[in-house]
Scaffold this motif. Structure first.
Motif, PDB file in Angstrom:
ATOM      1  N   PHE A 182      61.451  71.415  13.490  1.00  0.00           N
ATOM      2  CA  PHE A 182      62.211  72.464  14.168  1.00  0.00           C
ATOM      3  C   PHE A 182      61.378  73.125  15.265  1.00  0.00           C
ATOM      4  O   PHE A 182      61.894  73.471  16.335  1.00  0.00           O
ATOM      5  CB  PHE A 182      62.678  73.509  13.162  1.00  0.00           C
ATOM      6  N   PHE A 183      60.086  73.287  15.021  1.00  0.00           N
ATOM      7  CA  PHE A 183      59.206  73.861  16.039  1.00  0.00           C
ATOM      8  C   PHE A 183      59.171  72.979  17.287  1.00  0.00           C
ATOM      9  O   PHE A 183      59.267  73.475  18.419  1.00  0.00           O
ATOM     10  CB  PHE A 183      57.801  74.028  15.464  1.00  0.00           C
ATOM     11  N   LEU A 184      59.065  71.668  17.093  1.00  0.00           N
ATOM     12  CA  LEU A 184      59.016  70.760  18.242  1.00  0.00           C
ATOM     13  C   LEU A 184      60.337  70.755  19.008  1.00  0.00           C
ATOM     14  O   LEU A 184      60.345  70.723  20.243  1.00  0.00           O
ATOM     15  CB  LEU A 184      58.670  69.347  17.766  1.00  0.00           C
ATOM     16  N   GLY A 259      51.909  66.542  17.010  1.00  0.00           N
ATOM     17  CA  GLY A 259      53.037  67.117  17.740  1.00  0.00           C
ATOM     18  C   GLY A 259      52.953  68.631  17.901  1.00  0.00           C
ATOM     19  O   GLY A 259      53.067  69.160  19.017  1.00  0.00           O
ATOM     20  N   PRO A 260      52.769  69.376  16.828  1.00  0.00           N
ATOM     21  CA  PRO A 260      52.681  70.845  16.948  1.00  0.00           C
ATOM     22  C   PRO A 260      51.514  71.320  17.805  1.00  0.00           C
ATOM     23  O   PRO A 260      51.626  72.332  18.494  1.00  0.00           O
ATOM     24  CB  PRO A 260      52.517  71.297  15.495  1.00  0.00           C
ATOM     25  N   ILE A 261      50.382  70.613  17.751  1.00  0.00           N
ATOM     26  CA  ILE A 261      49.241  71.010  18.584  1.00  0.00           C
ATOM     27  C   ILE A 261      49.612  70.912  20.059  1.00  0.00           C
ATOM     28  O   ILE A 261      49.342  71.820  20.855  1.00  0.00           O
ATOM     29  CB  ILE A 261      48.013  70.130  18.271  1.00  0.00           C
ATOM     30  N   PHE A 266      51.523  73.686  25.197  1.00  0.00           N
ATOM     31  CA  PHE A 266      52.551  73.841  26.219  1.00  0.00           C
ATOM     32  C   PHE A 266      53.051  75.288  26.305  1.00  0.00           C
ATOM     33  O   PHE A 266      53.414  75.762  27.382  1.00  0.00           O
ATOM     34  CB  PHE A 266      53.741  72.923  25.922  1.00  0.00           C
ATOM     35  N   VAL A 267      53.074  75.975  25.174  1.00  0.00           N
ATOM     36  CA  VAL A 267      53.695  77.299  25.110  1.00  0.00           C
ATOM     37  C   VAL A 267      52.729  78.426  25.438  1.00  0.00           C
ATOM     38  O   VAL A 267      53.073  79.378  26.137  1.00  0.00           O
ATOM     39  CB  VAL A 267      54.323  77.528  23.717  1.00  0.00           C
ATOM     40  N   LEU A 268      51.492  78.353  24.913  1.00  0.00           N
ATOM     41  CA  LEU A 268      50.531  79.442  25.058  1.00  0.00           C
ATOM     42  C   LEU A 268      49.408  79.084  26.012  1.00  0.00           C
ATOM     43  O   LEU A 268      48.927  77.945  25.999  1.00  0.00           O
ATOM     44  CB  LEU A 268      49.923  79.802  23.694  1.00  0.00           C
ATOM     45  N   PRO A 269      48.960  80.040  26.834  1.00  0.00           N
ATOM     46  CA  PRO A 269      47.757  79.799  27.641  1.00  0.00           C
ATOM     47  C   PRO A 269      46.567  79.552  26.724  1.00  0.00           C
ATOM     48  O   PRO A 269      46.441  80.189  25.677  1.00  0.00           O
ATOM     49  CB  PRO A 269      47.584  81.109  28.418  1.00  0.00           C
ATOM     50  N   ALA A 270      45.696  78.611  27.084  1.00  0.00           N
ATOM     51  CA  ALA A 270      44.582  78.225  26.210  1.00  0.00           C
ATOM     52  C   ALA A 270      43.736  79.422  25.800  1.00  0.00           C
ATOM     53  O   ALA A 270      43.284  79.518  24.659  1.00  0.00           O
ATOM     54  CB  ALA A 270      43.719  77.178  26.905  1.00  0.00           C
ATOM     55  N   LYS A 271      43.525  80.373  26.725  1.00  0.00           N
ATOM     56  CA  LYS A 271      42.666  81.516  26.419  1.00  0.00           C
ATOM     57  C   LYS A 271      43.291  82.465  25.403  1.00  0.00           C
ATOM     58  O   LYS A 271      42.612  83.328  24.855  1.00  0.00           O
ATOM     59  CB  LYS A 271      42.335  82.272  27.700  1.00  0.00           C
ATOM     60  N   ALA A 277      45.757  82.718  14.220  1.00  0.00           N
ATOM     61  CA  ALA A 277      47.179  82.953  14.450  1.00  0.00           C
ATOM     62  C   ALA A 277      47.767  82.068  15.557  1.00  0.00           C
ATOM     63  O   ALA A 277      48.864  82.357  16.032  1.00  0.00           O
ATOM     64  CB  ALA A 277      47.399  84.429  14.798  1.00  0.00           C
ATOM     65  N   GLY A 278      47.063  81.018  15.969  1.00  0.00           N
ATOM     66  CA  GLY A 278      47.555  80.193  17.059  1.00  0.00           C
ATOM     67  C   GLY A 278      48.939  79.632  16.801  1.00  0.00           C
ATOM     68  O   GLY A 278      49.844  79.754  17.642  1.00  0.00           O
ATOM     69  N   PHE A 279      49.156  79.022  15.643  1.00  0.00           N
ATOM     70  CA  PHE A 279      50.456  78.444  15.332  1.00  0.00           C
ATOM     71  C   PHE A 279      51.500  79.538  15.137  1.00  0.00           C
ATOM     72  O   PHE A 279      52.651  79.406  15.562  1.00  0.00           O
ATOM     73  CB  PHE A 279      50.345  77.568  14.085  1.00  0.00           C
ATOM     74  N   ILE A 280      51.113  80.643  14.513  1.00  0.00           N
ATOM     75  CA  ILE A 280      52.041  81.745  14.285  1.00  0.00           C
ATOM     76  C   ILE A 280      52.510  82.321  15.616  1.00  0.00           C
ATOM     77  O   ILE A 280      53.706  82.555  15.829  1.00  0.00           O
ATOM     78  CB  ILE A 280      51.364  82.843  13.432  1.00  0.00           C
TER      79      ILE A 280
END
Length: 544
Positions: A182-184, A259-261, A266-271, A277-280
């Motif tokens: 669902f996340f993908l 896939g989630p990584i 794609f969604v969050l800026p690397a910094k 909490a990256g996945f959250i």
């Protein structure tokens, strides 16, 4: 439902009478599909997705490299050991047959203790963080209460019989597939509506500094193939199911993990990607497409359907984390019970419950240890989640991998010591393949232990870019000594526990030797017709 009443293969060396007494309480309730779900739940770790994504696109590059040079050799290694020696206790038995009871006993304690460290450490802190991000804050004692509830709900699941308990990894595998799938899908919707962050090709270039930072979490997410072998005598057909399930779960884990990584990047800026909490954070950002917005300061607010779906996803993530701990516990605790029953630990911990057919005492002791760790760690870190997470995850990985440094070479030793043992699956390539697989798997976990205890090992050497200090977890920036002590002191304590356990197993070993000597005298009497010393003494006593 059938019971396992004897050693599964007469060609496989048996353990002491201490374990033979407990074997009759096991139940063969694990089928092929159960083992597959067990492995998916074990391999697809939700607690380290953020840690890999935090290193940027090169995390995917190193993931592909390690899939080839570690994941594949490791899977081949365990497939042979698990199918050739399908005995309850798995890794303990392989090490015991290869290197003896003392080495195997100390090794097994490290393998077992890594589970309460992981459950009471990184798994628990991510579950608490997820709850606070999606539901409500946990101030003061509420954080302790929620953490203890997480641990003891897991304990209740682990003590159940295999027929009941096997549904926990099944639920965990389904939760992973649904949540990550669902996340993908949501990432695709998000990309269509709002675009994504570009990933320049140069960011995928691997660096040594990136490798040192990533190798612990990547390999940690690639391990767990041996866990079903700890319950080998509870499987309907371990010689067939173990190699096949390793193959299928290996492919599934690569897709579910990679896939989630990519989606997070794609969604969050690397910094802005954090290890904890990256996945959250990525989930919250993506679910704004269903309702909500991202403020100018980066704060995410979910509303309407976005809030509902976010809550469901958060519950799925917590379930996934809990089932990870439970599934690892199901394997590690069984192996520890076999070790204790065999004389490598206190006999009372080696008992299998007649009601449940599981090592209830080991399960409960592990939960107590996880609870103590949670309380102590929250106090030592003053509630600093990032610091607690970094120390707990590092310790769980290093403890597990030290045990692998001993277990993996068992493949070579057992090929030499037991060449006649039937091997339904063998590592291909003859002696060259055997040594290559063993060297790659053992060498990489040994290197990982070094970089966990001393982050940044080798960075800046021989002209490599970067600074070793930058490899420390951000929460321990400038505190190398504190971080190293957080790893070394517990490891020394765990080894001391292993020595104490082995001393407590002395009565069991002494009794086993006495029984072996007794059986030997009886056999000599039957073969040679020599007078039995005890019978003669009894006769003389009767005459008197």
């Amino acid at each position: 439902m059938t019971q396992a009443t004897s050693s599964p293969d007469p060609s496989t060396p048996d353990l002491s009478e201490g374990w033979s007494e407990q074997r009759s309480r096991l139940r063969k309730d694990l089928g092929r599909l159960d083992v597959l779900f067990f492995l998916i739940c074990t391999l697809v770790g939700l607690d380290t997705i953020g840690s890999v994504a935090a290193q940027g696109p090169q995390g995917l590059t190193w993931m592909a490299v390690l899939a080839l040079v570690f994941f594949l050799p490791y899977g081949l290694l365990v497939a042979e050991l698990g199918s050739a020696f399908p005995v309850q206790g798995g890794p303990y038995v392989w090490t015991r047959l290869a290197f003896g009871r003392l080495v195997a006993g100390l090794n097994q304690v490290l393998y077992w203790l890594s589970n309460p460290v992981w459950l009471g450490g990184s798994l628990c802190i991510i579950a608490l963080t997820t709850w606070e991000e999606f539901f409500t804050p946990l101030p003061g004692l509420w954080k302790y209460a929620a953490g203890l509830a997480f641990i003891w709900i897991g304990a209740l699941a682990v003590v159940q019989s295999v027929r009941v308990g096997k549904w926990v990894p099944t639920a965990g595998a389904v939760a992973r597939i649904v949540l990550l799938g669902f996340f993908l899908v949501s990432v695709v919707v998000y990309a269509i509506e709002r675009g994504v962050h570009p990933l320049p090709a140069g960011d995928f270039n691997p660096t040594y500094a990136g490798f040192v930072a990533l190798v612990p979490v990547l390999i940690f997410n690639y391990v767990g193939f041996e866990l079903p072998s700890s319950a080998a005598e509870e499987m309907t057909n371990p010689k067939r199911d173990i190699p096949l399930s390793i193959l299928r779960s290996g492919f599934a884990s690569l897709v579910l993990y990679g896939g989630p990584i990519l989606g997070i990047l794609f969604v969050l800026p690397a910094k802005e990607i954090g290890s904890l909490a990256g996945f959250i954070d990525a989930c919250k950002a993506v679910f704004t497409v269903y309702g909500g917005h991202i403020a100018a300061d980066g704060t995410v607010v979910l509303t309407g359907a976005g809030a509902v779906l976010g809550g469901i996803a958060a519950a799925g993530l917590i379930i996934g984390l809990l089932t990870s701990g439970v599934t690892w516990a199901m394997g590690a605790h069984r192996a520890q019970a076999v070790a204790c029953a065999d004389g490598a630990g206190p006999a009372w911990l080696g008992r299998i419950s007649e009601r449940y057919g599981t090592p209830v005492r080991v399960n409960l002791l592990s939960s107590v240890l996880a609870s103590v760790l949670l309380i102590v760690a929250l106090n030592l870190t003053d509630g600093n989640g990032e610091k607690y997470f970094a120390a707990g995850l590092g310790l769980a990985i290093s403890t597990t991998f030290i045990s692998y440094v001993i277990t993996f070479p068992s493949l070579v030793v057992l090929r030499r010591k037991y060449p006649a043992t039937p091997r339904p699956y063998s590592v291909p390539g003859g002696r060259f393949g055997l040594w290559t697989v063993t060297a790659l798997a053992t060498g990489l976990v040994a290197f990982t232990v070094v970089v966990l205890i001393w982050p940044g090992f080798g960075v800046g050497w021989f002209g490599t870019a970067g600074s070793a200090a930058d490899s420390l977890p951000p929460s321990f920036a400038g505190e190398r000594l504190q971080y190293t002590l957080s790893q070394v002191v517990p490891l020394l304590l765990f080894l001391a526990v292993g020595g104490l356990f082995y001393a407590w197993g002395t009565p069991t070993r002494r009794r086993a030797r006495a029984e072996a000597a007794h059986d030997g005298r009886d056999l000599a009497h039957q073969v040679t017709g020599a007078p039995d010393h005890r019978q003669g003494t009894a006769a003389r006593g009767g005459l008197r």
